[in-house]
Scaffold this motif. Sequence first.
Motif, PDB file in Angstrom:
ATOM      1  N   ALA A 275     -29.349  83.588  14.515  1.00 55.19           N
ATOM      2  CA  ALA A 275     -29.916  84.671  13.707  1.00 55.19           C
ATOM      3  C   ALA A 275     -29.114  85.960  13.860  1.00 55.19           C
ATOM      4  O   ALA A 275     -28.854  86.669  12.874  1.00 55.19           O
ATOM      5  N   GLU A 276     -28.728  86.284  15.087  1.00 56.67           N
ATOM      6  CA  GLU A 276     -27.933  87.496  15.301  1.00 56.67           C
ATOM      7  C   GLU A 276     -26.568  87.390  14.627  1.00 56.67           C
ATOM      8  O   GLU A 276     -26.094  88.346  13.990  1.00 56.67           O
ATOM      9  N   GLU A 277     -25.933  86.236  14.760  1.00 57.39           N
ATOM     10  CA  GLU A 277     -24.598  86.054  14.187  1.00 57.39           C
ATOM     11  C   GLU A 277     -24.613  86.240  12.670  1.00 57.39           C
ATOM     12  O   GLU A 277     -23.614  86.666  12.081  1.00 57.39           O
ATOM     13  N   LEU A 278     -25.746  85.952  12.027  1.00 55.80           N
ATOM     14  CA  LEU A 278     -25.836  86.061  10.580  1.00 55.80           C
ATOM     15  C   LEU A 278     -26.412  87.397  10.108  1.00 55.80           C
ATOM     16  O   LEU A 278     -26.612  87.592   8.920  1.00 55.80           O
ATOM     17  N   GLY A 279     -26.675  88.315  11.055  1.00 56.68           N
ATOM     18  CA  GLY A 279     -27.012  89.673  10.659  1.00 56.68           C
ATOM     19  C   GLY A 279     -28.476  90.039  10.635  1.00 56.68           C
ATOM     20  O   GLY A 279     -28.843  91.084  10.082  1.00 56.68           O
ATOM     21  N   ALA A 280     -29.346  89.221  11.242  1.00 56.02           N
ATOM     22  CA  ALA A 280     -30.772  89.567  11.300  1.00 56.02           C
ATOM     23  C   ALA A 280     -30.989  90.776  12.213  1.00 56.02           C
ATOM     24  O   ALA A 280     -30.136  91.126  13.035  1.00 56.02           O
ATOM     25  N   ASP A 281     -32.149  91.399  12.087  1.00 57.95           N
ATOM     26  CA  ASP A 281     -32.496  92.578  12.891  1.00 57.95           C
ATOM     27  C   ASP A 281     -33.531  92.267  13.966  1.00 57.95           C
ATOM     28  O   ASP A 281     -33.603  92.950  14.992  1.00 57.95           O
ATOM     29  N   ILE A 282     -34.363  91.258  13.731  1.00 51.86           N
ATOM     30  CA  ILE A 282     -35.349  90.764  14.695  1.00 51.86           C
ATOM     31  C   ILE A 282     -35.319  89.245  14.574  1.00 51.86           C
ATOM     32  O   ILE A 282     -35.058  88.709  13.482  1.00 51.86           O
ATOM     33  N   VAL A 283     -35.621  88.547  15.660  1.00 52.79           N
ATOM     34  CA  VAL A 283     -35.667  87.091  15.567  1.00 52.79           C
ATOM     35  C   VAL A 283     -36.948  86.560  16.202  1.00 52.79           C
ATOM     36  O   VAL A 283     -37.363  86.990  17.274  1.00 52.79           O
ATOM     37  N   LYS A 284     -37.548  85.640  15.479  1.00 53.35           N
ATOM     38  CA  LYS A 284     -38.741  84.927  15.945  1.00 53.35           C
ATOM     39  C   LYS A 284     -38.349  83.490  16.243  1.00 53.35           C
ATOM     40  O   LYS A 284     -37.592  82.874  15.496  1.00 53.35           O
ATOM     41  N   THR A 285     -38.870  82.947  17.341  1.00 52.75           N
ATOM     42  CA  THR A 285     -38.577  81.563  17.670  1.00 52.75           C
ATOM     43  C   THR A 285     -39.750  80.956  18.415  1.00 52.75           C
ATOM     44  O   THR A 285     -40.760  81.621  18.662  1.00 52.75           O
ATOM     45  N   GLY A 286     -39.637  79.683  18.774  1.00 51.78           N
ATOM     46  CA  GLY A 286     -40.675  79.036  19.553  1.00 51.78           C
ATOM     47  C   GLY A 286     -40.648  79.495  21.001  1.00 51.78           C
ATOM     48  O   GLY A 286     -39.693  80.124  21.463  1.00 51.78           O
ATOM     49  N   TYR A 287     -41.697  79.148  21.725  1.00 53.67           N
ATOM     50  CA  TYR A 287     -41.806  79.519  23.135  1.00 53.67           C
ATOM     51  C   TYR A 287     -41.452  78.313  23.989  1.00 53.67           C
ATOM     52  O   TYR A 287     -41.892  77.191  23.722  1.00 53.67           O
ATOM     53  N   SER A 288     -40.675  78.533  25.025  1.00 51.02           N
ATOM     54  CA  SER A 288     -40.222  77.450  25.899  1.00 51.02           C
ATOM     55  C   SER A 288     -41.308  76.986  26.871  1.00 51.02           C
ATOM     56  O   SER A 288     -41.166  75.950  27.510  1.00 51.02           O
ATOM     57  N   GLY A 289     -42.363  77.764  27.005  1.00 52.99           N
ATOM     58  CA  GLY A 289     -43.495  77.347  27.834  1.00 52.99           C
ATOM     59  C   GLY A 289     -43.731  78.168  29.079  1.00 52.99           C
ATOM     60  O   GLY A 289     -44.819  78.129  29.659  1.00 52.99           O
ATOM     61  N   ASP A 290     -42.722  78.929  29.519  1.00 55.07           N
ATOM     62  CA  ASP A 290     -42.916  79.776  30.698  1.00 55.07           C
ATOM     63  C   ASP A 290     -41.889  80.904  30.674  1.00 55.07           C
ATOM     64  O   ASP A 290     -40.838  80.803  30.022  1.00 55.07           O
ATOM     65  N   ALA A 291     -42.205  81.970  31.393  1.00 54.77           N
ATOM     66  CA  ALA A 291     -41.357  83.163  31.382  1.00 54.77           C
ATOM     67  C   ALA A 291     -39.973  82.887  31.955  1.00 54.77           C
ATOM     68  O   ALA A 291     -38.967  83.386  31.446  1.00 54.77           O
ATOM     69  N   GLY A 292     -39.908  82.080  33.009  1.00 58.22           N
ATOM     70  CA  GLY A 292     -38.629  81.831  33.651  1.00 58.22           C
ATOM     71  C   GLY A 292     -37.614  81.204  32.714  1.00 58.22           C
ATOM     72  O   GLY A 292     -36.461  81.666  32.624  1.00 58.22           O
TER      73      GLY A 292
END
Length: 264
Positions: free
Chosen positions: A164-181
């Motif tokens: 998303a960043e490489e293509l010029g987005a300003d914010i990115v939303k994605t799935g959660y991996s399940g834990d903060a670490g």
Amino acid sequence: MDTGISARLDRIGTGGRYLVVPMDHGITMGAVTGLKDIESTIDGVTRGGADAVLTQKGIAPRVHPNKNGKGYIVHLNASTTIGPDEQDKRISGSVEEAVRVGADAVSLHINVGSDYEPKQLEDLARVTEEAGRLGVPVLAMAYARGPGVDSTDPEALGHAVRFAEELGADIVKTGYSGDAGSFEHVVESTRLPVVIAGGAKGTDRETVEAVRGVMDAGGAGVSMGRSIFQHDDPEAITTAVSAVIHDDADTETALERAGLAVEL
């Protein structure tokens, strides 16, 4: 950063943190719970602390009278659960159309790793180019999805947000991996603000704990739909999520502040 983009980012967030409630699911799933009377839902979540709501362009007349001065994002692609393939998102609007209906930002869904990735890559590139000319922020919903792709794998999620960043987005939303670490790797994979999706509705504790996890990992908030708009009390669960994002509350404090039972 472009002045227009910076100004409009301020309209959909608070101090660089974001609580967005997407409600574009009507085109995907139909008029499910929480979306028949979308006006009341929008009123409730924005009173509860949402920074912005998100819909397809045709719902704009139902949004503006009920969003209590909060931000508005128009989503620019779509598919349906009864169509041939829900992952095949097709363009449903333009940045110019979004501006005409009063949007502060636009969003686009990308399935990184899917058979549709090449076309969606081209779509995102076109949207960021048009949005850049008009000074409109782009929220890229970049998921790790496709044959053999683990949608919770931090490496895959990190690739999606960097896409998303490489293509010029300003914010990115994605799935959660399940834990903060493990989610720290995702956040560190980009300089964009990273927000997580909510997915299907879980318990109140599960919802708030996921939000706490993304913030602990250095994330910027959530773009959370069904977990909020299908809740029995959308305003209350929004209040709890907002307490974590904007006030750095722990899970128990957030649930108590919202008047939600603390599940044991």
